[in-house]
Scaffold this motif. Structure first.
Motif, PDB file in Angstrom:
ATOM      1  N   ALA A 340       0.835  -1.207   0.000  1.00 42.47           N
ATOM      2  CA  ALA A 340       0.000   0.000   0.000  1.00 42.47           C
ATOM      3  C   ALA A 340       0.868   1.255   0.000  1.00 42.47           C
ATOM      4  N   LEU A 341       1.931   1.253   0.792  1.00 42.65           N
ATOM      5  CA  LEU A 341       2.836   2.408   0.831  1.00 42.65           C
ATOM      6  C   LEU A 341       3.494   2.627  -0.525  1.00 42.65           C
ATOM      7  N   GLN A 342       3.882   1.528  -1.177  1.00 42.43           N
ATOM      8  CA  GLN A 342       4.500   1.648  -2.491  1.00 42.43           C
ATOM      9  C   GLN A 342       3.529   2.249  -3.502  1.00 42.43           C
ATOM     10  N   LEU A 343       2.267   1.832  -3.440  1.00 44.62           N
ATOM     11  CA  LEU A 343       1.265   2.373  -4.355  1.00 44.62           C
ATOM     12  C   LEU A 343       1.017   3.852  -4.078  1.00 44.62           C
ATOM     13  N   VAL A 344       0.981   4.229  -2.798  1.00 44.90           N
ATOM     14  CA  VAL A 344       0.807   5.642  -2.442  1.00 44.90           C
ATOM     15  C   VAL A 344       1.957   6.472  -3.005  1.00 44.90           C
ATOM     16  N   GLN A 345       3.185   5.956  -2.889  1.00 44.03           N
ATOM     17  CA  GLN A 345       4.338   6.685  -3.412  1.00 44.03           C
ATOM     18  C   GLN A 345       4.278   6.811  -4.925  1.00 44.03           C
ATOM     19  N   ASN A 346       3.726   5.789  -5.585  1.00 48.39           N
ATOM     20  CA  ASN A 346       3.666   5.803  -7.050  1.00 48.39           C
ATOM     21  C   ASN A 346       2.517   6.640  -7.596  1.00 48.39           C
ATOM     22  N   THR A 347       1.403   6.701  -6.854  1.00 43.87           N
ATOM     23  CA  THR A 347       0.202   7.362  -7.372  1.00 43.87           C
ATOM     24  C   THR A 347      -0.074   8.721  -6.735  1.00 43.87           C
ATOM     25  N   GLY A 348       0.613   9.033  -5.639  1.00 45.27           N
ATOM     26  CA  GLY A 348       0.427  10.344  -5.022  1.00 45.27           C
ATOM     27  C   GLY A 348      -0.888  10.474  -4.273  1.00 45.27           C
ATOM     28  N   ASP A 349      -1.375  11.709  -4.163  1.00 48.97           N
ATOM     29  CA  ASP A 349      -2.569  12.012  -3.371  1.00 48.97           C
ATOM     30  C   ASP A 349      -3.832  11.872  -4.212  1.00 48.97           C
ATOM     31  N   LEU A 350      -4.312  10.659  -4.326  1.00 52.02           N
ATOM     32  CA  LEU A 350      -5.562  10.432  -5.056  1.00 52.02           C
ATOM     33  C   LEU A 350      -6.739  10.978  -4.252  1.00 52.02           C
ATOM     34  N   SER A 351      -7.723  11.485  -4.949  1.00 47.74           N
ATOM     35  CA  SER A 351      -8.872  12.107  -4.285  1.00 47.74           C
ATOM     36  C   SER A 351      -9.723  11.074  -3.561  1.00 47.74           C
ATOM     37  N   VAL A 352     -10.233  11.462  -2.413  1.00 47.42           N
ATOM     38  CA  VAL A 352     -11.170  10.620  -1.683  1.00 47.42           C
ATOM     39  C   VAL A 352     -12.499  10.619  -2.446  1.00 47.42           C
ATOM     40  N   PRO A 353     -13.057   9.448  -2.732  1.00 46.60           N
ATOM     41  CA  PRO A 353     -14.351   9.405  -3.438  1.00 46.60           C
ATOM     42  C   PRO A 353     -15.398  10.255  -2.714  1.00 46.60           C
ATOM     43  N   LEU A 354     -16.262  10.918  -3.475  1.00 43.89           N
ATOM     44  CA  LEU A 354     -17.243  11.841  -2.880  1.00 43.89           C
ATOM     45  C   LEU A 354     -18.111  11.166  -1.838  1.00 43.89           C
ATOM     46  N   HIS A 355     -18.525   9.927  -2.077  1.00 49.42           N
ATOM     47  CA  HIS A 355     -19.459   9.298  -1.149  1.00 49.42           C
ATOM     48  C   HIS A 355     -18.818   8.975   0.201  1.00 49.42           C
ATOM     49  N   LEU A 356     -17.469   9.010   0.259  1.00 47.74           N
ATOM     50  CA  LEU A 356     -16.785   8.740   1.522  1.00 47.74           C
ATOM     51  C   LEU A 356     -16.386  10.010   2.272  1.00 47.74           C
ATOM     52  N   ARG A 357     -16.613  11.154   1.667  1.00 47.20           N
ATOM     53  CA  ARG A 357     -16.178  12.406   2.303  1.00 47.20           C
ATOM     54  C   ARG A 357     -17.164  12.843   3.385  1.00 47.20           C
ATOM     55  N   ASN A 358     -16.604  13.489   4.391  1.00 45.07           N
ATOM     56  CA  ASN A 358     -17.423  14.037   5.460  1.00 45.07           C
ATOM     57  C   ASN A 358     -18.125  15.301   4.974  1.00 45.07           C
ATOM     58  N   ALA A 359     -19.362  15.526   5.423  1.00 39.64           N
ATOM     59  CA  ALA A 359     -20.142  16.674   4.944  1.00 39.64           C
ATOM     60  C   ALA A 359     -20.749  17.432   6.120  1.00 39.64           C
ATOM     61  N   PRO A 360     -19.934  18.121   6.912  1.00 39.12           N
ATOM     62  CA  PRO A 360     -20.455  18.828   8.082  1.00 39.12           C
ATOM     63  C   PRO A 360     -21.159  20.140   7.761  1.00 39.12           C
ATOM     64  N   THR A 361     -20.979  20.691   6.535  1.00 36.48           N
ATOM     65  CA  THR A 361     -21.599  21.972   6.189  1.00 36.48           C
ATOM     66  C   THR A 361     -22.545  21.800   5.001  1.00 36.48           C
ATOM     67  N   LYS A 362     -23.439  22.786   4.833  1.00 34.10           N
ATOM     68  CA  LYS A 362     -24.390  22.753   3.724  1.00 34.10           C
ATOM     69  C   LYS A 362     -23.666  22.810   2.387  1.00 34.10           C
ATOM     70  N   LEU A 363     -22.612  23.637   2.304  1.00 32.27           N
ATOM     71  CA  LEU A 363     -21.847  23.744   1.058  1.00 32.27           C
ATOM     72  C   LEU A 363     -21.296  22.389   0.650  1.00 32.27           C
ATOM     73  N   MET A 364     -20.755  21.666   1.617  1.00 32.79           N
ATOM     74  CA  MET A 364     -20.200  20.352   1.301  1.00 32.79           C
ATOM     75  C   MET A 364     -21.286  19.389   0.838  1.00 32.79           C
ATOM     76  N   LYS A 365     -22.454  19.468   1.441  1.00 32.61           N
ATOM     77  CA  LYS A 365     -23.564  18.627   1.007  1.00 32.61           C
ATOM     78  C   LYS A 365     -23.990  18.995  -0.399  1.00 32.61           C
ATOM     79  N   ASP A 366     -23.997  20.300  -0.688  1.00 31.60           N
ATOM     80  CA  ASP A 366     -24.356  20.748  -2.031  1.00 31.60           C
ATOM     81  C   ASP A 366     -23.358  20.267  -3.081  1.00 31.60           C
ATOM     82  N   LEU A 367     -22.129  20.044  -2.644  1.00 31.62           N
ATOM     83  CA  LEU A 367     -21.080  19.554  -3.550  1.00 31.62           C
ATOM     84  C   LEU A 367     -21.065  18.031  -3.631  1.00 31.62           C
ATOM     85  N   ASN A 368     -22.117  17.428  -3.039  1.00 32.88           N
ATOM     86  CA  ASN A 368     -22.310  15.972  -3.072  1.00 32.88           C
ATOM     87  C   ASN A 368     -21.346  15.188  -2.175  1.00 32.88           C
TER      88      ASN A 368
END
Length: 424
Positions: A340-368
């Motif tokens: 996993a560490l090797q893949l992280v080093q090779n692929t960098g900071d991949l985005s967290v899928p939207l459905h897994l992101r925390n949504a504490p504000t209305k703006l974040m909810k509006d952004l799905n």
């Protein structure tokens, strides 16, 4: 001349210091400190025989500061206070240049010994330089660690070690008198395990045992080393060789060998906490989920030996070593995190899928953020199939269950839940 070769050719200045260019090169952080005349208290952390003591001496000389030294092996609180007082008095002779107090193997200092350093470091009576082979995060008390910079020294590579041998052949009169021909170096480098002091000791042993001219070959080195086995040395000579044999015996499920190497360490005066930490690592790296109780056992052993100390701790360490040696083995967790560490080093900071992101504000909810996330506890057996990895690496597998009863259960559970996705 009884002085060993490593002492006779010890570097006296930064120009002669081999390796560690990230610290002592032209743009190295320690080089900059010396040029500015500002030396912070610091901890030098790295394996044995890579020049920690030498570097401390050079820093003192280059910055023109008085130098005091203590060994954590044979110094008590009284010794610390006496040296601090001497250093404090001598410091008055040096404008804005407080003396350097070097403590070798500072990880062996007890809490009370380390506490006795705090006032001197905090008030600037001394600049502390501590040397350690152990992670200072675990071995240096937080109050002292927060007052020090930690610098990591890297192991010597083959080029560095060959350079040391060539320096000895050019600079040392005794070696020069033997007319040494360096035909092969692999055996010297292998037996040294990256330890420059050990390398030079073995080199001198081989050279001094032969008539001139001396041609260094792998066969010659191995024959001399096998006939001159060095006793376990807790300060570094066989420190890592013995513990390596200990861990490999546990990994190889041989309790007799594990107890033998344990006895070698104990008889040599090894720190029981050092041994207990290695058992903790082995419990996870080599046993892992094949027997999760092994980690609990190792952690309990570490806590217990920390409390009771030597000599009774030998019994606890023996019990734990035997238990780990007899446990089923699995390195699946070790392999998984490394992949996993090797893949992280090779692929960098991949985005967290939207459905897994925390949504504490209305703006974040509006952004799905959090949209379409399935709460596992709302489903039968607290499970529902969904993707938890970034899109670019969907369906990647890091964890491969080993062939043991517990992880075979894991394998079957994963197959039942994930079907083809985890079809091991």
């Amino acid at each position: 001349m009884n002085e060993p070769l490593a002492e006779r050719i010890r570097p006296k200045n930064l120009e002669d210091y081999i390796s560690q260019q990230h610290l002592v090169g032209q743009t190295g952080i320690l080089t900059q400190h010396i040029k500015k005349g500002i030396i912070p208290s610091l901890i030098l952390w790295g394996p044995p025989g890579i020049g920690k003591t030498t570097l401390a001496n050079i820093i003192s000389k280059e910055s023109q500061r008085p130098f005091y030294t203590l060994s954590a092996i044979n110094s008590g609180v009284k010794d610390v206070r006496e040296v601090i007082e001497k250093a404090r008095q001598s410091g008055g002779l040096f404008t804005a240049k407080n003396p350097i107090l070097f403590i070798d193997e500072i990880h062996r200092f007890s809490k009370s010994q380390q506490d006795s350093l705090l006032a001197a470091v905090e008030k600037g009576w001394v600049t502390l330089i501590g040397a350690t082979t152990e992670n200072p995060s675990f071995e240096v008390i937080p109050a002292l660690l927060s007052r020090c910079q930690v610098y990591i020294l890297n192991s010597f590579d083959k080029t560095d070690l060959v350079n040391l041998l060539e320096r000895a052949m050019k600079q040392d009169d005794l070696i020069k008198s033997k007319e040494v021909i360096l035909k092969e170096t692999d055996a010297l480098i292998q037996v040294s395990s990256g330890d420059a002091r050990k390398l030079l000791n073995v080199f001198e042993l081989v050279v001094s045992s032969e008539e001139k001219p001396v041609t260094i070959t792998n066969e010659l080195v191995l024959s001399k080393v096998q006939k001159n086995t060095v006793r376990y040395d807790k300060t570094g000579e066989q420190h890592y060789d013995i513990v390596s044999a200990f861990i490999k015996s546990i990994r190889g499920s041989d309790p007799n060998a594990a107890v033998y190497w344990l006895a070698r360490m104990i008889e040599g005066g090894e720190d029981v906490k050092f041994i207990a930490r290695r058992l903790l690592i082995a419990a996870s790296e080599d046993i892992g989920n094949a027997n999760p109780t092994a980690l609990i056992m190792a952690n309990s052993t570490f806590q217990a030996v920390t409390t009771i100390g030597h000599p009774e701790s030998r019994i606890l360490l023996s019990q734990c070593a035997i238990y780990l040696a007899n446990s089923p083995k699995s390195n699946s967790s070790y392999v998984a995190i490394n992949e996993a560490l090797q893949l992280v080093q090779n692929t960098g900071d991949l985005s967290v899928p939207l459905h897994l992101r925390n949504a504490p504000t209305k703006l974040m909810k509006d952004l799905n953020y959090g949209k379409d996330y399935k709460y596992s506890h709302n489903y039968e057996n607290n499970f529902v199939s969904q993707e938890f990895l970034p899109k670019e690496i969907e369906n990647t597998k890091f964890y491969e269950p080993s062939n043991n009863s517990r992880e075979n259960d894991f394998r079957n559970t994963l197959k039942a839940r994930w079907q083809e996705k985890y079809n091991y």
